[in-house]
Design a protein around this motif. Sequence first.
Motif, PDB file in Angstrom:
ATOM      1  N   GLY A 170       0.806  -1.208   0.000  1.00  0.00           N
ATOM      2  CA  GLY A 170       0.000   0.000   0.000  1.00  0.00           C
ATOM      3  C   GLY A 170       0.839   1.259   0.000  1.00  0.00           C
ATOM      4  O   GLY A 170       1.966   1.285   0.500  1.00  0.00           O
ATOM      5  N   GLU A 171       0.277   2.307  -0.583  1.00  0.00           N
ATOM      6  CA  GLU A 171       0.927   3.611  -0.609  1.00  0.00           C
ATOM      7  C   GLU A 171      -0.112   4.669  -0.274  1.00  0.00           C
ATOM      8  O   GLU A 171      -1.208   4.676  -0.840  1.00  0.00           O
ATOM      9  N   VAL A 172       0.229   5.549   0.660  1.00  0.00           N
ATOM     10  CA  VAL A 172      -0.683   6.618   1.046  1.00  0.00           C
ATOM     11  C   VAL A 172      -0.574   7.733   0.005  1.00  0.00           C
ATOM     12  O   VAL A 172       0.456   8.402  -0.100  1.00  0.00           O
ATOM     13  N   ILE A 173      -1.629   7.914  -0.775  1.00  0.00           N
ATOM     14  CA  ILE A 173      -1.633   8.978  -1.782  1.00  0.00           C
ATOM     15  C   ILE A 173      -1.800  10.327  -1.102  1.00  0.00           C
ATOM     16  O   ILE A 173      -1.099  11.297  -1.396  1.00  0.00           O
ATOM     17  N   THR A 174      -2.729  10.409  -0.193  1.00  0.00           N
ATOM     18  CA  THR A 174      -2.981  11.644   0.545  1.00  0.00           C
ATOM     19  C   THR A 174      -3.676  11.301   1.857  1.00  0.00           C
ATOM     20  O   THR A 174      -4.328  10.250   1.962  1.00  0.00           O
ATOM     21  N   ALA A 175      -3.505  12.167   2.856  1.00  0.00           N
ATOM     22  CA  ALA A 175      -4.129  11.942   4.168  1.00  0.00           C
ATOM     23  C   ALA A 175      -4.665  13.277   4.696  1.00  0.00           C
ATOM     24  O   ALA A 175      -4.094  13.884   5.606  1.00  0.00           O
ATOM     25  N   PRO A 176      -5.768  13.754   4.108  1.00  0.00           N
ATOM     26  CA  PRO A 176      -6.284  15.069   4.497  1.00  0.00           C
ATOM     27  C   PRO A 176      -7.058  15.026   5.817  1.00  0.00           C
ATOM     28  O   PRO A 176      -7.507  13.965   6.268  1.00  0.00           O
ATOM     29  N   VAL A 177      -7.224  16.185   6.414  1.00  0.00           N
ATOM     30  CA  VAL A 177      -8.070  16.346   7.601  1.00  0.00           C
ATOM     31  C   VAL A 177      -9.504  16.571   7.134  1.00  0.00           C
ATOM     32  O   VAL A 177      -9.751  17.370   6.224  1.00  0.00           O
ATOM     33  N   ILE A 178     -10.446  15.844   7.740  1.00  0.00           N
ATOM     34  CA  ILE A 178     -11.858  15.998   7.369  1.00  0.00           C
ATOM     35  C   ILE A 178     -12.379  17.294   7.991  1.00  0.00           C
ATOM     36  O   ILE A 178     -12.471  17.421   9.219  1.00  0.00           O
ATOM     37  N   ARG A 179     -12.704  18.267   7.165  1.00  0.00           N
ATOM     38  CA  ARG A 179     -13.146  19.585   7.662  1.00  0.00           C
ATOM     39  C   ARG A 179     -14.644  19.609   7.912  1.00  0.00           C
ATOM     40  O   ARG A 179     -15.111  20.312   8.812  1.00  0.00           O
ATOM     41  N   GLU A 180     -15.374  18.878   7.099  1.00  0.00           N
ATOM     42  CA  GLU A 180     -16.835  18.905   7.228  1.00  0.00           C
ATOM     43  C   GLU A 180     -17.412  17.633   6.583  1.00  0.00           C
ATOM     44  O   GLU A 180     -16.699  16.873   5.924  1.00  0.00           O
ATOM     45  N   GLU A 181     -18.697  17.436   6.805  1.00  0.00           N
ATOM     46  CA  GLU A 181     -19.379  16.311   6.180  1.00  0.00           C
ATOM     47  C   GLU A 181     -19.385  16.486   4.658  1.00  0.00           C
ATOM     48  O   GLU A 181     -19.663  17.566   4.144  1.00  0.00           O
TER      49      GLU A 181
END
Length: 605
Positions: free
Chosen positions: A379-390
Amino acid sequence: MNRYPLWKYLVIAVAMLSGLIFTLPNFFGESPAVQVSPMRGMTKVDQGLMKQVEDVLKKNNLANQGITFDSSGVKVRFADADTQIKAKDILQSNLGENFVVALNLLSSAPKWLSNLGALPMYLGLDLRGGVHFLLQVDMKGAITKALDRYNGDIRTSLREKKIAYAGISRQDQAVEIKFRDAESRQKAMDELQKTSPDLLLKEVEDGSEFKLVATLKLGAQKRIQEFALQQNITTLRNRINELGVAEPIIQQQGIDRVVVQLPGVQDTAKAKDILGRTATLEIRMVDEEHDVTAAVQSGQIPFGSELYTERKGLPLLVKKGVVLTGDYISDAQPGFEGQSGEPAVHLNLDGRGARIFKQLTRDNVGKRMAILLIEKGKGEVITAPVIREEIGGGRVQISGRMTTMEASDVALLLRAGALAAPMDIIEERTVGPSMGAENIAKGFNSNVYGFVAIAAFMMFYYRFFGMVSTAALAVNVFLLVAMLSLLQATLTLPGMAGIALTVGMAIDSNVLINERIREELRNGSSPQAAIHAGYERAFATILDSNITTLIAGVALFWLGSGPVRGFAVVLCLGILTSMFSAVVVSRGIVNLTYGRKARLEKVSI
């Protein structure tokens, strides 16, 4: 007595002219070419791109035999394969990653023929050259993927029913669910027995923990493995369609293998890469409860988590639980990220996936979500953003230091569908175009020699009527090749054998007619009456013999596969064209020659 109305002569003339036109493209062969296509969302295919390609070739002194463009890209023809390969490398290095430069083969037929819709037949692997792959499906991996899906489904189901649990994880070939009390475990068991009938549930006591271990029933495992094979075949077909390969052969071999043949493919490395890749998308939550630095330094990964590396080079702890997979993707297209302009992949989720993603983002606002691309177990993490809203609507965008080519390839793989189980290429064979050219020459010569031998015998034995039979046989061959070209059928060596067999069988009808005419003449009938009786009374026998052969051809097509079906198609079409040419065309020629003579003394037979 022996005259056709004008409309019948017109039908024969139109059939012969159409047969000639649709047969012609097959005699011009193919020329090596290079196709330049922009990435989706990038430069449009227009005169500007064609001029850019032309300038690069002129600068490097590479002569070409014509440059054209259409909606799929700019196509450049070359005199030989060496120049073609050299041009591909130079164009790729000069145009950059915003363009796909691929080897191709283009028909050398004049443009006016293609404008009329006259295209050459596709040639099979044994005639055109190409690549042959034998792939093996990892059936154990199919069960593992199914359990991963159940892992996420169980989590969602328990949350919706508000059944408390302490944790869910996959352990080898089972899913383990932990509870704090026996009552919650019983509620979960009742719920899962209704929603997941394919799971075999077992209660396990482990100290103070109450566990529920779910494994797949044997019947479910068999169905999943059968589905995995069929799903992989469908996915491979979708991927090959994206590559633009004409008439590929994709079929099951045994219980866990798939044969893929790609006629005419020269860029084998690209085809192998697309076929062999098992890229699937997984969305998981980042483990923010443990210190990733301490985990890296100690080498001890917290239970229920895995260590990955982000594209920025930073380590990241990601929970093992998969909350969403690429199975819920309905469409994937390459594009660009709105603010930074970086290459990205835009995803559309189906209804169920959109609901799961909406629930996930609603319950985890402020937390990080990891989007992983899984390739052959890694596996490779493409991106790991913070969830800002629904996030609702089922639209997801993934980006993270991707090139435009990578974004296009990832979108292709996700759009074509994820492989239901990993596959390995266990056999690869390349059939060179030189071998294909030799097969074409031998097959063509065998048909020509057979035709000449039959024509010589017929003209010697039946004189003028033998010449008529030879003309009808020539029309039959032209009509058969024209129909195969019109249907864009794939011609293989067995297909060429079918053409040779058709030539041999088609003359039988004329032999029956000619012998019947001779018999009538011997019985004292007049020449006109003998001709009329010969065609009328031989028709029933001709129809009967051809119908029985047609039944055999249909059975071959129905029960056979691959080359056998190709032979059957040629045989069945050959029967239809031989009926028309032997009965209608030959009689039209005879009627034009003898029909206007009221007092016919003799005929040359």
